[in-house]
Design a protein around this motif. Structure first.
Motif, PDB file in Angstrom:
ATOM      1  N   ARG A  48       0.837  -1.204   0.000  1.00 53.36           N
ATOM      2  CA  ARG A  48       0.000   0.000   0.000  1.00 53.36           C
ATOM      3  C   ARG A  48       0.874   1.256   0.000  1.00 53.36           C
ATOM      4  O   ARG A  48       0.563   2.236  -0.686  1.00 53.36           O
ATOM      5  CB  ARG A  48      -0.928  -0.005   1.211  1.00 53.36           C
ATOM      6  CG  ARG A  48      -1.995  -1.091   1.106  1.00 53.36           C
ATOM      7  CD  ARG A  48      -2.953  -1.046   2.265  1.00 53.36           C
ATOM      8  NE  ARG A  48      -3.733   0.186   2.168  1.00 53.36           N
ATOM      9  CZ  ARG A  48      -4.602   0.580   3.080  1.00 53.36           C
ATOM     10  NH1 ARG A  48      -4.794  -0.142   4.168  1.00 53.36           N
ATOM     11  NH2 ARG A  48      -5.278   1.696   2.934  1.00 53.36           N
ATOM     12  N   ARG A  52       0.877   4.149  -2.805  1.00 62.35           N
ATOM     13  CA  ARG A  52       0.651   5.538  -2.441  1.00 62.35           C
ATOM     14  C   ARG A  52       1.766   6.433  -2.990  1.00 62.35           C
ATOM     15  O   ARG A  52       1.512   7.498  -3.542  1.00 62.35           O
ATOM     16  CB  ARG A  52       0.584   5.665  -0.924  1.00 62.35           C
ATOM     17  CG  ARG A  52      -0.646   6.367  -0.442  1.00 62.35           C
ATOM     18  CD  ARG A  52      -0.710   6.466   1.061  1.00 62.35           C
ATOM     19  NE  ARG A  52      -0.797   5.143   1.677  1.00 62.35           N
ATOM     20  CZ  ARG A  52       0.007   4.675   2.619  1.00 62.35           C
ATOM     21  NH1 ARG A  52       0.967   5.432   3.100  1.00 62.35           N
ATOM     22  NH2 ARG A  52      -0.129   3.477   3.112  1.00 62.35           N
ATOM     23  N   LYS A  56       1.395   9.450  -5.677  1.00 64.29           N
ATOM     24  CA  LYS A  56       1.838  10.797  -5.281  1.00 64.29           C
ATOM     25  C   LYS A  56       2.876  11.321  -6.273  1.00 64.29           C
ATOM     26  O   LYS A  56       2.877  12.507  -6.609  1.00 64.29           O
ATOM     27  CB  LYS A  56       2.443  10.746  -3.874  1.00 64.29           C
ATOM     28  CG  LYS A  56       2.484  12.057  -3.189  1.00 64.29           C
ATOM     29  CD  LYS A  56       2.951  11.874  -1.774  1.00 64.29           C
ATOM     30  CE  LYS A  56       2.380  12.926  -0.869  1.00 64.29           C
ATOM     31  NZ  LYS A  56       2.820  12.790   0.489  1.00 64.29           N
TER      32      LYS A  56
END
Length: 60
Positions: A48, A52, A56
């Motif tokens: 995860r 992420r 980003k």
């Protein structure tokens, strides 16, 4: 009277002149005893976090 429809039938005779195609495979793999053990797959939290960071980094 014949038997019930669930009664199994005998095998059918093969067609004359046909041959079986035999494919020989093996799943064996050579494992070197001196090689280090492979790293375990990343856990859920690590996956995860990587996802992420990827999202980003793609933002502008």
């Amino acid at each position: 009277m014949t038997g019930p429809s669930s009664n199994p039938r005998g095998e059918r005779a093969g067609t004359p002149g046909t041959r079986w195609q035999v494919i020989s495979t093996t799943d064996e793999q050579f494992v070197d005893d001196e090689a280090p053990d492979p790293a375990p797959p990343p856990n859920r939290a690590a996956r995860r976090a990587a996802r992420r960071a990827l999202k980003k980094g793609n933002r502008r």
